[in-house]
Design an enzyme around this catalytic site. Structure first.
Site, PDB file in Angstrom:
ATOM      1  N   LEU A 524       0.826  -1.207   0.000  1.00  5.87           N
ATOM      2  CA  LEU A 524       0.000   0.000   0.000  1.00  5.87           C
ATOM      3  C   LEU A 524       0.857   1.252   0.000  1.00  5.87           C
ATOM      4  O   LEU A 524       0.461   2.295  -0.484  1.00  5.87           O
ATOM      5  CB  LEU A 524      -0.910   0.022   1.233  1.00  5.87           C
ATOM      6  N   GLY A 525       2.032   1.131   0.580  1.00  8.25           N
ATOM      7  CA  GLY A 525       2.886   2.303   0.640  1.00  8.25           C
ATOM      8  C   GLY A 525       4.128   1.993   1.449  1.00  8.25           C
ATOM      9  O   GLY A 525       4.212   0.949   2.081  1.00  8.25           O
ATOM     10  N   ARG A 526       5.109   2.898   1.396  1.00  8.74           N
ATOM     11  CA  ARG A 526       6.274   2.693   2.247  1.00  8.74           C
ATOM     12  C   ARG A 526       6.769   4.023   2.785  1.00  8.74           C
ATOM     13  O   ARG A 526       6.614   5.054   2.153  1.00  8.74           O
ATOM     14  CB  ARG A 526       7.373   1.923   1.513  1.00  8.74           C
ATOM     15  N   GLY A 530       8.530   1.896   7.759  1.00 11.10           N
ATOM     16  CA  GLY A 530       8.373   0.553   7.224  1.00 11.10           C
ATOM     17  C   GLY A 530       7.437   0.498   6.032  1.00 11.10           C
ATOM     18  O   GLY A 530       6.914   1.514   5.584  1.00 11.10           O
ATOM     19  N   VAL A 532       3.984  -0.920   4.162  1.00 13.80           N
ATOM     20  CA  VAL A 532       2.617  -1.276   4.546  1.00 13.80           C
ATOM     21  C   VAL A 532       1.995  -2.170   3.474  1.00 13.80           C
ATOM     22  O   VAL A 532       2.122  -1.901   2.286  1.00 13.80           O
ATOM     23  CB  VAL A 532       1.749  -0.016   4.705  1.00 13.80           C
ATOM     24  N   LYS A 546       1.777  -3.174   8.785  1.00 15.45           N
ATOM     25  CA  LYS A 546       3.021  -2.438   8.592  1.00 15.45           C
ATOM     26  C   LYS A 546       4.182  -3.228   9.172  1.00 15.45           C
ATOM     27  O   LYS A 546       4.197  -3.545  10.356  1.00 15.45           O
ATOM     28  CB  LYS A 546       2.915  -1.074   9.272  1.00 15.45           C
ATOM     29  N   ASP A 643       5.525  13.265  12.794  1.00 15.28           N
ATOM     30  CA  ASP A 643       5.634  13.169  11.344  1.00 15.28           C
ATOM     31  C   ASP A 643       4.278  13.450  10.694  1.00 15.28           C
ATOM     32  O   ASP A 643       3.765  12.650   9.937  1.00 15.28           O
ATOM     33  CB  ASP A 643       6.167  11.785  10.952  1.00 15.28           C
TER      34      ASP A 643
END
Ligand SMILES: *[C@@H]1O[C@H](CO)[C@@H](O)[C@H](O)[C@H]1NC(C)=O
Ligand SMILES: *[C@@H]1O[C@H](CO)[C@@H](O)[C@H](O)[C@H]1NC(C)=O
Ligand SMILES: *[C@@H]1O[C@H](CO)[C@@H](O)[C@H](O)[C@H]1NC(C)=O
Ligand SMILES: *[C@@H]1O[C@H](CO)[C@@H](O)[C@H](O)[C@H]1NC(C)=O
Ligand SMILES: *[C@@H]1O[C@H](CO)[C@@H](O)[C@H](O)[C@H]1NC(C)=O
Ligand SMILES: *[C@@H]1O[C@H](CO)[C@@H](O)[C@H](O)[C@H]1NC(C)=O
Ligand SMILES: *[C@@H]1O[C@H](CO)[C@@H](O)[C@H](O)[C@H]1NC(C)=O
Ligand SMILES: *[C@@H]1O[C@H](CO)[C@@H](O)[C@H](O)[C@H]1NC(C)=O
Length: 813
Positions: A524-526, A530, A532, A546, A643
């Protein structure tokens, strides 16, 4: 010899004969048949009997029961929920030690799965344990390892053992929805297992560990009721029978009504007396009256539907009630609030507000379509809007009242509003049929008619003994704790969601997650923390898994951080369902959010994306502010995100924002104390100046990042893109400073000249379709959030309040 003593003699003789013909043990190859009443095993002193127990003329279960109670009280059963026919069924001990229960046609209903070459016999031990014994004193199988709803003295409950209530008062039908076992934190806990979610209701989920007097995460999971009537668990769970002392036969049973009770046997007449119970006020047992139901103490507990609702299933009150109305989300429908005095619903708080007026609280609930009502405390102005009405209780000891949201057109008779009457008349007879209270059938806990009056006598006696406890439970639960929450800011609000979380939050094995994500197929993403992956759990829940990179903490620290994360619950924060800590693998399992992250929606190429409208942008700004305010101000432990950026703001199918990746700052911290968050955690463009200077990191770093996100929401492009259009070489920070200075100057200008520069600044793709007042407020907020001096930045709470004050939904009505 007169007729009477002759009769007695005969009776004794028959008994003796039966005793002789009954066996002490079952040898391999032999069986017990359901038809012969003498086919039973006795424990050495005759206290317990094992054999077939008739639950109706045609059906039996294979069970162990007390021989001397007035009614044979079953303490264990092999085939609860799957009885066998009272004809032709038998239980056989095979020569390999496998005990097999067969129905009349030979179908195998139950087996103990033993397979051994040195089986000696099956035997019922003194303490009620049915065992299959091997050579020497080895135990190949024992009934104590798989109890049903009862624990006997000296029977151990450990991490693998679970008591499950039965559904009805005769205890012999089908397993019910209450259970008693160790939870994820290794605490002995009562659960209400609903269809796809379990709720903890004992120990009180609303209080903290210290008040519970329990010890969590002791990996030795063990609990035992000793022969004197004292229960002690490895988590320090402890209670004692009122008639504490040796020589009394007892049992600890999770009754069908969800209450855990300790009983003592009166040897004279074979009745059972309750000598301890988890809840003296049954209304506080979870799920008794179901969704939209309210438990009223009259003084017996009774279930009633919340006004405007009707019962789902009159034969099962725990199925709750359904609304007789619908509330549409458009603002055309007229709404009103109906007050239910001294009534509370457990959990499902959408948010928490302190020291607000009743009308503010009404507006909060009014403006949120999913709000079903709210609880309000007159004294201190606490306001808890509810997304669901569950676990309702009316009791005069409760300090708050609930206001139910109903359509104005719906008529609600006064008589349908529950009122608790601890010593007054009972409900029922006079109410009109439609709004009649259903008196729950709780009165038959003690089963023989003869013992009933004695039970209630004893109940009264117990109530007296536990008067202090009653006061503590009633007041302590609701008052002292919420008061405590008010004084120590931050204790209560986090706890309000705690109940749901702890029952959900669990540990997953690596294998489970591997299966769920189909070997980590769909990424899904990084990010820095980490990669995901998308996954589907066994219960069909879509999740984001994740894989945490770079976790060097030891198991215990990791667990601690997780226990913080597990308690965080807010509609604008991504819900974390659990974790995996399996060998080198550390993962977080959280809810899957439908619409992906904000950056894709906001900065995506125009062709592929639908444009985020003004209303949606404002809603996102407000939601993110609320989520961060919750993290900063209302959590049990202070959490800084560190973040905040569009990539970490996910959008659900209603485009409601949910912040993700919170709580990771500490997890990813390599060494150092908790307060010393690792340096340079954030993302270029969003990080506050104090990251690069050596000032300590506070929650104000998130305020700064939020300011940048606000600007991006307004302008519809990344700050880093602005740099490119102005001057290739300039750093993002410089460009940002310049923009902010310009905005700060403009904000000071007069009304008339204002419109043009605001229109110029706002995303041109909106074609001027925006709310002027909101835009101005957002710009002002962004400017103050991006102040270089962090003491000049507002808190997230101030920010959320400012935004709320210009929220259209609040201004209308
Ligand atoms: C028990 O079984 C018999 C024979 O099958 C049947 O006639 C009778 O109605 C059954 N009784 C009950 C209470 O189900
Ligand atoms: C025996 O094994 C079967 C099938 O694996 C299982 O369903 C059953 O629960 C086991 N019985 C016991 C007493 O463990
Ligand atoms: C729990 O207790 C039962 C019997 O008392 C035993 O068979 C089982 O191995 C125990 N489980 C653990 C994890 O200790
Ligand atoms: C354990 O329980 C006892 C009695 O309930 C209590 O006095 C004691 O403080 C508890 N210990 C801890 C560590 O909570
Ligand atoms: C865990 O519980 C057991 C049994 O009560 C006790 O002996 C042990 O000391 C406890 N361990 C810790 C770390 O508290
Ligand atoms: C036990 O039952 C006897 C006879 O009904 C009664 O007299 C006695 O008080 C009971 N004992 C207790 C402790 O209730
Ligand atoms: C309810 O019943 C009682 C006696 O049964 C009667 O005195 C009372 O007036 C009734 N109340 C109503 C509202 O009908
Ligand atoms: C309560 O339960 C008992 C035993 O299960 C039953 O005999 C009685 O009829 C029930 N009463 C009501 C009012 O349902």
């Amino acid at each position: 010899m007169d007729a009477h003593s002759a009769f007695m003699f005969l009776l004794a003789l028959i008994h003796l004969l039966l005793q002789i013909s009954a066996r002490d043990f079952l040898s391999p190859g032999s069986s017990l048949s359901v038809e012969r009443s003498s086919d039973v095993l006795y424990s050495p002193d005759g206290t317990f009997t094992c054999g077939f127990y008739n639950i109706s003329p045609n059906s039996s279960i294979f069970a162990v029961w007390f021989s001397n109670s007035a009614e044979k009280t079953v303490v264990w059963s092999a085939n609860l929920g799957r009885p066998v026919y009272t004809w032709g069924s038998k239980i056989k001990l095979n020569i390999d030690g496998n005990m097999v229960l067969q129905d009349y046609g030979g179908q195998i209903v139950w087996t103990n799965n033993v397979s051994s070459s040195n089986v000696q016999e099956a035997r019922l031990l003194e303490r009620g344990n049915l065992i299959v014994k091997g050579q020497g004193d080895t135990i190949l199988w024992q009934s104590f390892a798989s109890p049903t709803d009862t624990l006997l003295p000296n029977q151990i409950i450990n991490g693998t053992i679970k008591l499950v209530s039965s559904t009805s008062s005769n205890r012999l039908l089908v397993p019910g929805h209450y259970s008693f076992h160790f939870d994820d934190q290794h605490l002995l806990t009562l659960f209400d297992d609903e269809k796809d979610i379990s709720f903890i209701y004992w120990p009180n989920p609303f209080i903290n560990m210290w008040a519970k007097k329990r010890i969590s995460f002791n990996t030795t999971t063990l609990g035992v009721l000793d022969s004197s009537g004292h229960f002690l668990g490895s988590d320090n769970a402890s209670f004692m029978a009122a008639d504490w002392g040796p020589g009394i036969m007892r049992r600890l049973t999770l009754d069908y009504d969800g209450n855990l009770r300790l009983y003592s046997l009166n040897k004279t007449d074979g009745t059972w007396l309750v000598t301890w119970m988890a809840f003296t006020n049954l209304c506080f047992v979870r799920g008794l009256c179901g969704m939209n139901g309210i438990c009223v103490y009259t003084p017996k507990p009774a279930c009633v539907c919340a006004p405007g609702h009707e019962i789902n299933d009159p034969s099962d009150l725990s199925k709750g009630c359904k609304p007789k109305f619908t509330i549409s989300c458009d603002r055309k429908q007229k709404i009103r609030f109906v007050k239910l005095p001294t009534t509370e619903f457990l959990g499902y708080d959408q948010s928490t507000h302190q020291q607000v007026s009743l009308s503010t609280c009404k507006n909060i609930c009014m403006s949120d379509c999913s709000c079903k009502g709210f609880s309000y405390w007159q004294g201190n102005g606490n306001c808890y809007p509810k997304s669901s009405l569950v676990g309702g209780v009316t009791s005069q000891s409760l300090p708050g009242s609930t206001y139910l949201k109903l359509p104005e057109a719906l008529k609600v008779p006064e008589s349908s509003i529950p009122r608790s009457q601890p010593s007054g008349r009972q409900y029922g007879p006079n109410c009109s049929a439609e709004n009649q209270y259903s008196i729950a059938n709780f009165s038959d806990i003690s089963r023989s008619g003869q013992s009933e009056s004695r039970f209630f006598y004893f109940y009264g006696f117990l109530s007296a003994i536990f008067l202090i406890e009653v006061i503590l439970i009633a007041l302590g639960w609701w008052f002292i704790l919420r008061m405590e929450g008010r004084q120590l800011t931050g204790v209560w609000p986090a706890e309000s969601g705690y109940e749901m979380i702890t029952s959900h939050f669990r540990r997953y094995t690596y294998k489970e997650l591997q299966r769920a994500t189909r070997k980590f197929k769909e990424e899904l993403g990084r990010g820095a923390s980490g990669v995901v992956y998308k996954g589907i759990l066994k219960d069909k829940r879509a999740v984001a898994v994740k894989k945490l990179a770079d976790i060097s903490q030891c198991e215990e620290e990791f667990q601690h951080e997780l226990s913080v994360i597990s308690k965080i619950y807010h509609m604008n924060l991504v819900r974390v369902w659990g974790y995996c800590s399996d060998g080198p693998h550390r993962m977080l399992v959280s809810e899957y959010v439908e619409n992906g992250s904000l950056d894709k929606k906001l900065f995506g190429s125009e062709a592929s994306q639908t444009l985020l409208e003004w209303k949606q942008r404002f809603k996102i700004a407000l939601g993110v502010a609320k989520g961060l305010a919750y993290l900063h101000h209302e959590c049990l432990e202070w959490v800084i995100h560190c973040d905040v950026k569009p990539e970490n703001i996910l959008l659900d199918d209603n485009l409601e924002p949910k912040i993700t990746d919170f709580g990771l700052a500490k997890l990813l911290n390599r060494g150092g104390s908790n307060k010393n968050v690792s340096r340079i955690h954030g993302t270029r463009g969003y990080i506050a100046p104090e990251w690069v200077s050596s000032l300590p990191i506070t929650a104000k770093v998130d305020v700064y990042s939020f300011g940048v996100v606000l600007l991006e929401l307004l302008k519809g492009s990344r700050v880093s893109e602005w740099a490119k259009t102005e001057d290739e070489d300039d750093e993002v920070e410089k460009v940002l400073r310049r923009a902010v200075r310009m905005l700060a100057e403009n904000v000071k200008l007069q009304e008339d000249s204002e419109r043009s520069w605001i229109t110029n600044f706002i995303d041109s793709r909106l074609n001027g379709q925006f709310n002027y007042l909101q835009a101005r407020t957002m710009i002002k907020l962004a400017v103050s959030c991006i102040e270089e001096d962090r003491s000049k930045r507002p808190t997230m709470e101030n920010v959320a309040q400012m935004l709320l004050s210009v929220d259209e939904e609040n201004i209308i009505t």
